[in-house]
Design a protein around this motif. Structure first.
Motif, PDB file in Angstrom:
ATOM      1  N   LEU A  13       0.820  -1.216   0.000  1.00 48.59           N
ATOM      2  CA  LEU A  13       0.000   0.000   0.000  1.00 48.59           C
ATOM      3  C   LEU A  13       0.855   1.268   0.000  1.00 48.59           C
ATOM      4  O   LEU A  13       0.333   2.376  -0.070  1.00 48.59           O
ATOM      5  CB  LEU A  13      -0.939   0.008   1.208  1.00 48.59           C
ATOM      6  CG  LEU A  13      -2.046  -1.049   1.189  1.00 48.59           C
ATOM      7  CD1 LEU A  13      -2.766  -1.095   2.532  1.00 48.59           C
ATOM      8  CD2 LEU A  13      -3.032  -0.772   0.065  1.00 48.59           C
ATOM      9  N   GLY A  14       2.172   1.092   0.116  1.00 50.99           N
ATOM     10  CA  GLY A  14       3.076   2.236   0.081  1.00 50.99           C
ATOM     11  C   GLY A  14       3.143   3.020   1.378  1.00 50.99           C
ATOM     12  O   GLY A  14       3.501   4.194   1.378  1.00 50.99           O
ATOM     13  N   THR A  15       2.819   2.379   2.498  1.00 47.80           N
ATOM     14  CA  THR A  15       2.849   3.086   3.774  1.00 47.80           C
ATOM     15  C   THR A  15       4.284   3.274   4.261  1.00 47.80           C
ATOM     16  O   THR A  15       5.126   2.389   4.119  1.00 47.80           O
ATOM     17  CB  THR A  15       2.059   2.332   4.855  1.00 47.80           C
ATOM     18  OG1 THR A  15       2.588   1.022   4.981  1.00 47.80           O
ATOM     19  CG2 THR A  15       0.588   2.264   4.512  1.00 47.80           C
ATOM     20  N   THR A  16       4.552   4.448   4.793  1.00 48.54           N
ATOM     21  CA  THR A  16       5.862   4.766   5.364  1.00 48.54           C
ATOM     22  C   THR A  16       5.660   5.602   6.619  1.00 48.54           C
ATOM     23  O   THR A  16       4.559   6.109   6.870  1.00 48.54           O
ATOM     24  CB  THR A  16       6.743   5.569   4.373  1.00 48.54           C
ATOM     25  OG1 THR A  16       6.092   6.809   4.085  1.00 48.54           O
ATOM     26  CG2 THR A  16       6.993   4.794   3.091  1.00 48.54           C
ATOM     27  N   ILE A  17       6.719   5.754   7.379  1.00 50.24           N
ATOM     28  CA  ILE A  17       6.712   6.625   8.547  1.00 50.24           C
ATOM     29  C   ILE A  17       8.079   7.283   8.631  1.00 50.24           C
ATOM     30  O   ILE A  17       9.090   6.656   8.312  1.00 50.24           O
ATOM     31  CB  ILE A  17       6.377   5.855   9.849  1.00 50.24           C
ATOM     32  CG1 ILE A  17       6.120   6.812  11.002  1.00 50.24           C
ATOM     33  CG2 ILE A  17       7.449   4.845  10.185  1.00 50.24           C
ATOM     34  CD1 ILE A  17       5.471   6.162  12.202  1.00 50.24           C
ATOM     35  N   GLU A  18       8.108   8.546   9.022  1.00 51.98           N
ATOM     36  CA  GLU A  18       9.380   9.256   9.154  1.00 51.98           C
ATOM     37  C   GLU A  18       9.957   9.018  10.541  1.00 51.98           C
ATOM     38  O   GLU A  18       9.288   9.249  11.539  1.00 51.98           O
ATOM     39  CB  GLU A  18       9.179  10.750   8.903  1.00 51.98           C
ATOM     40  CG  GLU A  18       8.829  11.051   7.457  1.00 51.98           C
ATOM     41  CD  GLU A  18       8.835  12.535   7.154  1.00 51.98           C
ATOM     42  OE1 GLU A  18       9.554  13.285   7.854  1.00 51.98           O
ATOM     43  OE2 GLU A  18       8.126  12.915   6.234  1.00 51.98           O
ATOM     44  N   LEU A  19      11.199   8.542  10.567  1.00 52.85           N
ATOM     45  CA  LEU A  19      11.902   8.291  11.816  1.00 52.85           C
ATOM     46  C   LEU A  19      13.276   8.925  11.745  1.00 52.85           C
ATOM     47  O   LEU A  19      13.903   8.956  10.694  1.00 52.85           O
ATOM     48  CB  LEU A  19      12.063   6.783  12.052  1.00 52.85           C
ATOM     49  CG  LEU A  19      10.785   5.955  12.184  1.00 52.85           C
ATOM     50  CD1 LEU A  19      11.122   4.474  12.212  1.00 52.85           C
ATOM     51  CD2 LEU A  19      10.016   6.345  13.432  1.00 52.85           C
ATOM     52  N   ASP A  20      13.747   9.433  12.874  1.00 53.55           N
ATOM     53  CA  ASP A  20      15.111   9.933  12.977  1.00 53.55           C
ATOM     54  C   ASP A  20      16.032   8.769  13.329  1.00 53.55           C
ATOM     55  O   ASP A  20      15.578   7.731  13.850  1.00 53.55           O
ATOM     56  CB  ASP A  20      15.216  11.016  14.060  1.00 53.55           C
ATOM     57  CG  ASP A  20      14.511  12.304  13.657  1.00 53.55           C
ATOM     58  OD1 ASP A  20      14.478  12.603  12.448  1.00 53.55           O
ATOM     59  OD2 ASP A  20      13.996  12.998  14.560  1.00 53.55           O
ATOM     60  N   ASP A  21      17.317   8.928  13.068  1.00 51.47           N
ATOM     61  CA  ASP A  21      18.294   7.906  13.446  1.00 51.47           C
ATOM     62  C   ASP A  21      18.153   7.606  14.931  1.00 51.47           C
ATOM     63  O   ASP A  21      18.076   8.508  15.755  1.00 51.47           O
ATOM     64  CB  ASP A  21      19.719   8.378  13.156  1.00 51.47           C
ATOM     65  CG  ASP A  21      20.028   8.403  11.675  1.00 51.47           C
ATOM     66  OD1 ASP A  21      19.312   7.729  10.904  1.00 51.47           O
ATOM     67  OD2 ASP A  21      20.988   9.094  11.294  1.00 51.47           O
ATOM     68  N   GLY A  22      18.087   6.339  15.254  1.00 50.44           N
ATOM     69  CA  GLY A  22      17.986   5.922  16.653  1.00 50.44           C
ATOM     70  C   GLY A  22      16.556   5.787  17.155  1.00 50.44           C
ATOM     71  O   GLY A  22      16.339   5.269  18.245  1.00 50.44           O
TER      72      GLY A  22
END
Length: 78
Positions: A13-22
């Motif tokens: 479905l192309g789902t993503t989430i933005e995460l910072d390193d760590g």
């Protein structure tokens, strides 16, 4: 009906989430619209292992508050 892993489905479905390193995703609550072969629509709900109903309710309530804050622009706004 059989249990299926959500990873490949969500990837498709192309789902993503933005995460910072760590950053670490500690738990998850997935809500999905399911359409069966007859066109009947239902709601699917899946939680990560160990997620209590209290935490589930907190994630759901917080997500609803965030979703309600999103400003929706229309063509007239441009």
């Amino acid at each position: 009906m059989s249990a299926q892993a959500l990873g490949p489905i969500l990837d498709g479905l192309g789902t993503t989430i933005e995460l910072d390193d760590g950053d670490l995703v500690a738990s998850a609550l997935v809500i999905c619209k399911i359409v069966d072969k007859d066109g009947t629509v239902s709601l699917g709900l899946s939680t990560s292992e160990g997620l209590s109903w209290i935490d589930q309710n907190g994630l759901l309530t917080s997500a609803q508050q965030i979703a309600n804050q999103v400003t929706i622009s229309t063509k007239d706004d441009e």
